[in-house]
Enzyme design. Structure first.
Site, mmCIF file in Angstrom:
data_model
loop_
_atom_site.group_PDB
_atom_site.id
_atom_site.type_symbol
_atom_site.label_atom_id
_atom_site.label_comp_id
_atom_site.label_asym_id
_atom_site.label_seq_id
_atom_site.Cartn_x
_atom_site.Cartn_y
_atom_site.Cartn_z
ATOM 1 N N LYS A 553 35.625 78.505 -36.947
ATOM 2 C CA LYS A 553 34.375 79.250 -37.141
ATOM 3 C C LYS A 553 34.710 80.720 -37.361
ATOM 4 C CE LYS A 553 29.713 79.726 -35.417
ATOM 5 N NZ LYS A 553 29.582 81.066 -36.011
ATOM 6 N N ASP A 555 33.902 84.613 -37.836
ATOM 7 C CA ASP A 555 32.938 85.521 -37.221
ATOM 8 C C ASP A 555 32.493 86.552 -38.246
ATOM 9 O OD1 ASP A 555 31.374 86.714 -35.384
ATOM 10 O OD2 ASP A 555 32.981 87.522 -34.139
#
Length: 846
Positions: A553, A555
């Site tokens: 993931k 950011d």
């Protein structure tokens, strides 16, 4: 009173109680008198769950003994001739003849059985009618369970905490089928799990379904679960004993004592107690009485759900030979019984409808406690319904489980909305696809073949042909089996709904275009928005590891890139839009190089990031680039803080939509399309387990992991559980509603921001954020706040926190990191992460 007798009257019946001070549990010194007292006090609850169920007893006439010298125990089925004549009984036909069993329907009967040292009361999952004194003999054809049970038993090397973990897995699967689940710690070593049924199918059929569920969980959790009964297979595993659903099997009744060396009880529990499995223990009878005083009967909803169910449906038992009553019975009776129109917006018509010449279907995505899809086909004036835990199959070589549920009204075909918490099926319902059907075969309860004509933008992606087939046996006078499989048929429909060259229909769910239709290139759609992920937990993903792919993931901020490469006739172009549709193209000029990385027109999905120490994404650094509009500011920001585009999906390419193509094929296409460059990257998905992926993201100091179902399609603008995000820290979006005056170094900016989010009643105050700001953020935020000044607050804020506050228009969105919520619903230890210009304030909800 050892050796003496005491005459008592219980509910008008005279009983003789003897040896009240006889010790039945030597290790604890528990006497028969104490056990009789427990049974008298627990009777209303025990009888509630044992009523009208034949009782097999386990008796310890001389007590349970000790570990060194166990007491003798024997099973008792037949009620002895010496038993009082007023005890209600029922004869059951066995292969060896008939036996007469007592029914524990009153305190007097329970007292008599306890006096006979029947410590354990075992009952089946089906009931009998007990109105007549001698109603005849029940055989196996009239046993229709009103509840399903799973006995979770730890093998050597496993314990109660492991059983609780398995109970949560079983619960998730049951709730995906539309069934509630109620746990009971067995009083021995494991856990019993009950689910209410409507009493319309046989014990054999329920047993088959339970067996299939157990085998399915075993396949997913080979190191934890076993479904076979062989003791040699149970080492270091938890047995899911599904066989207790058999007509001939019984389970210890809830609230019954156990014949262990200490007086434990089969005790109902709440799911909240199971949040910390290591802290859960089996419960003694004294504690059970205290729990009932404090919490009432935690299993009462189960009794209410199954109450009044007889041993067989009244309109189709073997006695009357009336068949299933198809076309005569009210097919919506069960549906209405489960819904309160005053609490739920679901349609509850007084009568079932009438089917016309054109039949319909609907598939609804149902985000209840666990995600599933409701598959509904119109037939005989109702929507015949199945719950699909994994959705409609997209591969003809892989069938999916389909669990038949109650018939729904035709009006349900247009229902979307939220079913309130506490109601049956509570959760969000959205139409995934809908349209018309052509039924090729409808063999009631056995097999159905139908061609579904879905919407152009629906989940099916056009015309699909499905077969549903029942996996159980079908004896005479039985309702259709609940356990089905659904199969995507590979061949073309027998009656195509459009000419073979109709290119308006999409390809199959795997993205392949039919050989009988010529592909037509489509222009790039103009109004797509990113698909969103739900917040998940690692435990649920761990149970389905082989069905998920894992991405790191990043950011940053989400971006859709619409790319048109240059050629001899045109100049290449790129358009970047945020998830709320704002144009970001000019803000990040270095990403124009994507035009040189692509050879065909396409729409790509990715994340814009700025890199900090160790070349890791740094959201704080990205803040320096967000919202810049003047050319000089953008040019300076590009030199100081370059950004990068991490691509992870493709929605459209070379004239073809890929929205209905499974994730794995879209990823493969993405790698074919994109050539990486300085600012453009296509990160590989992580190969391995969710635990390994999550640990790897932690070591890399990334935000977390995105898990995506390998067969998931792309649903623009939808937040779905087929994409799930796991974060190492809690973050959330907030709306700035005010600020408090700063002092000292912050006298020219602010001390803290007051933040909120929307709920169903308006804005809800979430607290103050006073840390996480650098000098540049303080300066920029104060400037934005001054431009949004208003005289009155947009919501109610506690007086002690509104002192010296300045109020602003609630349209500025930011992101905070926090450690949890207080009892008052405030953010605990919030830290500011930055503004989110890519998110609209109305989308920020509690």
């Amino acid at each position: 009173m050892a050796g003496h007798e005491q005459k008592v009257t219980v509910e008008g019946h005279r009983l003789t109680l003897s040896n009240l001070d006889k010790v039945l549990y030597p290790e604890t010194g528990t006497t028969k008198g104490e056990i009789l007292d427990y049974c008298a006090r627990i009777a209303p609850h025990l009888i509630r769950h044992a009523r009208d169920r034949i009782a097999t007893r386990k008796r310890w006439v001389d007590g349970v003994g000790t570990a060194d010298d166990p007491g003798d125990v024997f099973f008792e089925k037949n009620l002895p001739d010496s038993a009082p004549s007023w005890i209600r009984t029922r004869a059951i036909r066995h292969s060896t003849g008939s036996k007469r069993y007592p029914l524990v329907n009153d305190l007097a009967t329970l007292t008599y059985l306890t006096q006979m040292a029947a410590l354990e009361i075992h009952v089946p999952q089906w009931t009998v009618r007990a109105g007549a004194k001698d109603p005849g003999t029940i055989d196996s054809e009239t046993r229709f369970p009103d509840r399903m049970v799973f006995d979770l038993d730890p093998g050597p090397g496993r314990g109660l905490a492991d059983c609780i973990e398995v109970a949560q897995l079983v619960r998730e699967l049951l709730e995906g089928m539309g069934l509630d689940a109620y746990p009971v710690t067995s009083g021995s070593k494991g856990v019993h799990l009950y689910a209410p049924l409507d009493g319309s199918v046989s014990s054999q059929q329920v047993s088959d379904v339970a067996h299939e569920l157990a085998r399915s969980l075993e396949a997913d959790q080979k190191d934890l679960i076993v479904s076979a009964m062989k003791k040699t297979l149970r080492e270091n595993k938890v047995l899911i004993d599904w066989s207790q659903n058999s007509a001939a099997k019984t389970t210890v009744a809830p609230y019954s004592l156990r014949g262990r060396f200490t007086p434990m009880v089969a005790a109902p529990r709440s799911w909240d107690e199971f949040d910390d499995p290591a802290a859960v223990e089996q419960v003694r009878f004294e504690e059970v009485l205290d729990r009932v005083d404090d919490f009432g009967d935690l299993l009462e909803p189960l009794a209410e759900a199954v109450g009044g169910t007889a041993s067989a449906p009244a309109d189709d038992g073997p006695e009357n030979g009336s068949g299933t009553g198809e076309g005569q019975r009210d097919r919506l009776e069960v549906y209405r019984s489960k819904r309160d129109p005053k609490r739920s917006s679901e349609p509850v018509p007084a009568k079932q409808g009438t089917s016309g010449d054109e039949l319909t279907f609907v598939i609804q995505e149902h985000n209840a406690r666990s995600l599933h899809w409701d598959f509904r086909l119109e037939h005989d004036g109702v929507l015949v319904s199945w719950a699909l835990p994994k959705g409609p199959p997209t591969d003809p070589g892989k069938n999916h489980l389909a669990v038949q549920t109650e018939d729904h009204p035709l009006e349900y075909g247009s229902f979307e909305g939220t079913i309130p918490k506490g109601e049956y099926g509570a959760g969000d319902v959205e139409i995934w696809d809908a349209g018309t059907i052509e039924v090729e075969k409808w063999q009631e309860g056995k097999e159905i073949i139908a061609v579904l004509h879905g919407r152009e933008d629906g989940g099916l992606g056009g015309v699909r042909r499905f077969a549903l087939f029942n996996t159980g046996d079908h004896g005479p006078n039985r309702e259709p089996e609940k356990n089905w499989m659904i199969h995507l048929m590979e061949d073309e429909p027998k009656k195509p709904s459009a000419p073979a060259d109709d290119s308006s229909k999409k390809g199959t769910p795997t993205g392949r275009t039919s050989k009988k239709r010529a592909a037509k290139k489509e222009a790039l759609p103009a109004d797509l928005s990113p698909m969103l992920a739900s917040i998940g937990d690692i435990g649920s993903l761990r149970r389905e590891a082989e069905d998920w792919a894992f991405e790191m993931k990043w950011d940053g901020i989400r971006a859709l890139a619409r790319v048109a490469p240059g050629d001899g006739e045109r100049t290449g172009s790129i358009e970047l839009t945020s998830r709320n549709g704002h144009d970001m193209t000019n803000t990040y000029p270095e990403l124009q190089e994507l035009v040189e990385c692509i050879d065909v027109d396409c729409i790509l999905d990715g994340e814009i990031v700025a890199l900090g120490q160790g070349s890791r994404p740094d959201f704080g650094r990205l803040q320096r680039r967000m919202g810049l509009s003047r050319d000089s500011d953008i040019e300076r920001g590009q030199r100081r803080t370059p950004v990068y585009l991490m691509l992870f999906d493709v929605l459209h390419a070379d004239g073809s939509s890929l929205l209905r193509t499974p994730y794995t094929e879209r990823r493969a296409r993405l790698f074919e399309l994109v050539t990486e460059s300085e600012h453009i990257h296509v990160p590989e998905a992580f190969e391995g387990s969710v635990d390994a992926a999550f640990e790897s993201s932690r070591k890399l100091r990334l935000e977390g992991v995105l898990a995506k179902r390998t067969d998931s399609v792309y649903l623009p603008g939808k937040r779905t559980r087929t994409w799930t995000k796991l974060k190492h820290a809690s973050t959330r979006d907030v709306i700035v509603v005010g600020w408090r005056t700063g002092e000292g170094e912050r006298s020219s900016s602010f001390a803290s921001l007051l933040v909120a989010a929307h709920d169903d009643e308006g804005l809800r105050y979430l607290g103050r954020v006073g840390t996480g700001f650098d000098e540049e953020a303080l300066r920029r935020l104060r400037s934005s706040l001054d431009r949004r000044s208003r005289k009155t607050p947009a919501l109610t804020v506690p007086a002690d926190e509104s002192r010296d506050a300045h109020w602003v228009r609630p349209d500025l969105v930011g992101e905070v990191r926090f450690s949890g919520l207080t009892e008052a619903g405030r953010l605990r230890h919030p830290v500011w992460r930055g503004l989110r210009s890519d998110i609209d304030a109305e989308d920020v909800r509690v």
